[in-house]
Design a protein around this motif. Structure first.
Motif, short mmCIF file in Angstrom:
data_model
loop_
_atom_site.label_atom_id
_atom_site.label_comp_id
_atom_site.label_asym_id
_atom_site.label_seq_id
_atom_site.Cartn_x
_atom_site.Cartn_y
_atom_site.Cartn_z
N ARG A 145 0.83 -1.21 0.00
CA ARG A 145 0.00 0.00 0.00
C ARG A 145 0.86 1.26 0.00
NH1 ARG A 145 -5.47 -1.08 1.38
NH2 ARG A 145 -5.71 1.11 0.78
N GLY A 146 2.17 1.07 -0.09
CA GLY A 146 3.07 2.22 -0.15
C GLY A 146 3.34 2.88 1.18
N ALA A 274 -2.25 7.56 4.88
CA ALA A 274 -1.69 8.00 3.60
C ALA A 274 -1.48 9.51 3.57
CB ALA A 274 -2.61 7.58 2.45
N GLN A 277 1.59 10.36 5.48
CA GLN A 277 2.78 10.05 4.69
C GLN A 277 3.00 11.08 3.60
OE1 GLN A 277 4.08 6.01 4.14
NE2 GLN A 277 3.91 6.23 1.92
N CYS A 278 1.91 11.65 3.11
CA CYS A 278 2.00 12.70 2.10
C CYS A 278 2.48 14.01 2.69
CB CYS A 278 0.63 12.86 1.45
SG CYS A 278 0.52 14.12 0.18
N ASP A 346 -6.74 8.20 0.26
CA ASP A 346 -5.59 7.30 0.24
C ASP A 346 -4.95 7.28 -1.15
OD1 ASP A 346 -3.78 5.26 0.46
OD2 ASP A 346 -5.23 3.67 0.80
N SER A 347 -5.73 6.96 -2.17
CA SER A 347 -5.17 6.86 -3.53
C SER A 347 -4.72 8.21 -4.07
CB SER A 347 -6.21 6.23 -4.47
OG SER A 347 -7.37 7.05 -4.55
N ARG A 350 -1.35 9.30 -2.67
CA ARG A 350 -0.21 8.55 -3.19
C ARG A 350 0.20 9.02 -4.58
NH1 ARG A 350 -1.90 3.11 -3.51
NH2 ARG A 350 -3.78 3.27 -2.28
#
Length: 659
Positions: A145-146, A274, A277-278, A346-347, A350
């Motif tokens: 999922r990165g 996510a 993380q971004c 989430d997507s 990323r």
């Protein structure tokens, strides 16, 4: 048991602003700070924090106290737990003996559940990072999922082995009781025995706003989710977890929320992770459930600005519509952003950097009224449906507490719809009036419920009382609100100024020369006639103030606010709080005539209160004496003596008491 020396170190290190800021957004206000009260539904900042006195206080509901009192009420924890929280925050070591089996049995259920959850989180993390299956299955899933290792560690992500008794066996072998494994929801027990709830799932721990582990979410891996109804399994409600009171990621996000003065609301765990993380950290998730009033008020402590960030599909639109009127009613400024079709936070995160994501949000988010107008009114030709949709928007505007903001929204809506503003105002006023009537009815229903409860159980909040005051020369002294207030003022003076000298170098009857501080003078004066306080806690405070008066550096205020008995420290903190110090202008009103005159007046007021009550009792007895002349004569003699005492006291109270 935490000894007094350790408590002193903890309290010396504690900064009330630091502690309260963990849970409430504070703004500078002169020498103090203010924010929305966390203990009641606060629309305007009424919660004041005083760095000088190291206390906080709400001028509406009265909540607050020192840092320990604040934590106990806010986090619903015990006195020792609050001290440990502060000790951990300020890196103060607490030496405590190993608990015996009997002491472990006596630990509170809540504390035991927190301990089990904390262990389970570390267990799941250890499996993910060190067990062969954890690394091959769980860690590989997160990497697919990165999700980076530093983010995995930040959110304490873990993995539960597929064997349905792995956690249970490990936990019981470590001495953790099955009772609390089941009560926390980590395990399930049926007729066949106990087994793990989350077997074979990746684990998302839930941390409350103070960082305690309250629950877990477990997700099946992608290869196993086909045809499975429950992709996620979450902890059931328990003594320490209520899903309507928690928000996933709030502990990790709260500082960023304050810094950015905005919170992004998303739906799921991976959306929060996510975005972190971004590089966007001011984000929380409600995990697909409708927002509750408690969650909204929790967020409002940190910011008034919220952006609902959801998918652009029908489910995302539905999620954006839920709970928005409650957000508006709490005074939140609500914006909505639906991401392009096919993307969730989430997507989308990323695919973009933090700066690109933030830029997209700034360009595409709209206020809720505009969003709802576009969604429900525009392109609707049916007059009835169009009218219903517009009424729904007016109803949303009506719940906004700020009248200027209401007017602004209504004016803009009027222009965009081409409808007379007065028509919309009339409609809005009807909604406001209905809302007020409904709240009044609810208050009446609540009062009726309370009245019924009190009628059955008696009044639960009656203050504990000791035996009546013994006053040999005037009879029995009863208590009422006036007496209670005089006694409270006396004990307040003892707590705030007990060690201060009010008589210096006074000669006694036997020729000694002594000094008397506030506590000693009050104890000496009351003791002459065996007078005591009705509240036994007051008597204890007076006795301890006298006992420690001779100790070097003794300060009553500090001593009692840091007292190891939470009942004493709570009362002392309440007594120290002074509206003139924390209120508007923060000015301390000086006692008229100085401290000595203030103390003497209070003691005389108490004596006067006793005497006046006795005179009323004698009058009542005279009315019931009938023809018993001997008894009448005794009563009249006592009444005359008591009246003379009253007149002497009145003269003292009327004179200049400076000595």
């Amino acid at each position: 048991m935490i000894d007094r020396a350790t408590i002193e170190r903890i309290m010396d290190a504690t900064n009330i602003v630091d502690v309260v800021s963990e849970f409430v957004t504070l703004r500078k206000a002169g020498v103090n700070y203010k924010g929305l009260c966390p203990f009641h539904d606060d629309k305007n900042p009424s919660f004041m924090v005083s760095p000088a006195k190291n206390i906080c206080h709400c001028f509406v509901c009265g909540g607050g106290g020192n840092a320990v009192n604040f934590l106990m009420r806010h986090e619903q924890i015990t006195y020792p737990e609050a001290l440990r929280w502060l000790a951990q925050k300020y890196n103060i070591e607490i030496q405590e003996k190993e608990l015996t089996d009997e002491e472990k049995q006596e630990q509170s259920e809540r504390e035991s559940m927190f301990i089990v959850n904390e262990w389970a989180m570390k267990y799941f993390e250890d499996v993910l990072n060190n067990h062969e299956d954890g690394k091959a299955i769980g860690k590989q899933y997160f990497r697919s999922r990165g999700i980076r290792d530093d983010i995995i560690a930040k959110f304490h992500l873990g993995f539960a082995l597929s064997n349905r008794q792995s956690l249970y066996t490990e936990a019981t072998s470590k001495g953790y009781q099955e009772e609390f494994l089941v009560k926390t929801g980590l395990c399930i027990r049926n007729e066949r025995g106990a087994y793990d709830r989350y077997a074979g799932r990746v684990i998302f721990p839930w941390l409350n706003v103070s960082g305690k582990v309250v629950a877990f979410g477990g997700r099946l891996l992608d290869s196993r989710t086909k045809g499975v109804a429950q992709k996620y399994v979450n902890s059931p409600d328990s003594e320490i977890y209520h899903k309507e009171r928690e928000l996933y990621g709030l502990f990790q996000a709260k500082r960023a929320i304050v810094k950015e003065d905005r919170v992004y609301m998303v739906e799921g765990y991976t959306d929060v992770i996510a975005m972190h993380q971004c590089g966007i950290e001011n984000v929380v998730a409600n995990s697909g459930t409708a927002l509750s009033d408690y969650q909204i008020r929790l967020l409002h402590r940190f910011t008034s600005n919220i952006t609902l960030l959801y998918d652009g599909d029908d489910a995302g639109i539905h999620a954006a519509m839920r709970g928005t009127d409650m957000l508006l009613a709490e005074g939140m400024n609500v914006k909505v952003l639906l991401l392009p079709d096919g993307d969730d936070p989430d997507s989308f995160s990323r695919k973009h950097t933090a700066s690109e994501f933030k830029e997209y949000i700034e360009q595409h988010q709209t206020d809720f009224i505009a969003f709802k107008t576009k969604l429900t009114v525009e392109n609707v030709d049916d007059p009835v449906k169009r009218s219903e949709a517009m009424s729904g928007i007016v109803k949303s505007i009506s719940v906004i507490p700020d009248p200027i903001l209401r007017s602004t929204y209504l004016s803009g809506f009027s222009q965009s719809m081409g409808i007379k503003e007065q028509t919309l105002i009339n409609s809005m006023n009807n909604y406001i009036r209905k809302g007020i009537e409904e709240k009044e009815k609810e208050r009446e229903r609540e009062q009726n419920r309370n009245d019924a409860t009190e009628a059955i159980a008696g009044t639960p909040n009656a203050a504990p009382q000791s035996a009546p005051i013994h006053a040999e020369y005037i009879g029995i002294h009863s208590i009422d609100e006036q007496t209670r207030e005089i006694e409270r003022m006396l004990i307040k003076t003892i707590v705030r100024d007990g060690e201060k000298i009010i008589y210096d170098d006074v000669e006694t009857d036997n020729g000694e020369r002594i000094s008397l501080n506030v506590a000693q003078y009050i104890a000496l004066d009351l003791g002459q006639d065996n007078l005591t306080f009705h509240n036994e806690l007051y008597n204890r405070i007076l006795a301890e103030a006298v006992e420690h008066s001779g100790e070097p550096g003794f300060t009553a205020e500090s001593y009692f606010m840091r007292h190891p008995d939470i009942n004493v420290s709570t009362l002392a903190t309440q007594l120290v709080i002074d509206p003139h110090q924390l209120g508007k202008g923060f000015q301390l009103k000086e006692r008229e005539g100085g401290l000595r005159q203030h103390v003497i007046h209070l003691v005389l007021d108490l004596r006067m209160d006793i005497i006046e009550k006795r005179m009323k009792e004698i009058q009542a007895q005279l009315r019931k004496a009938g023809n018993d002349m001997d008894h009448i004569k005794e009563l009249l003699t006592e009444y005359k003596d008591t009246q003379e005492l009253r007149d002497a006291l009145a003269k003292q109270l009327g004179n200049d008491l400076a000595v």
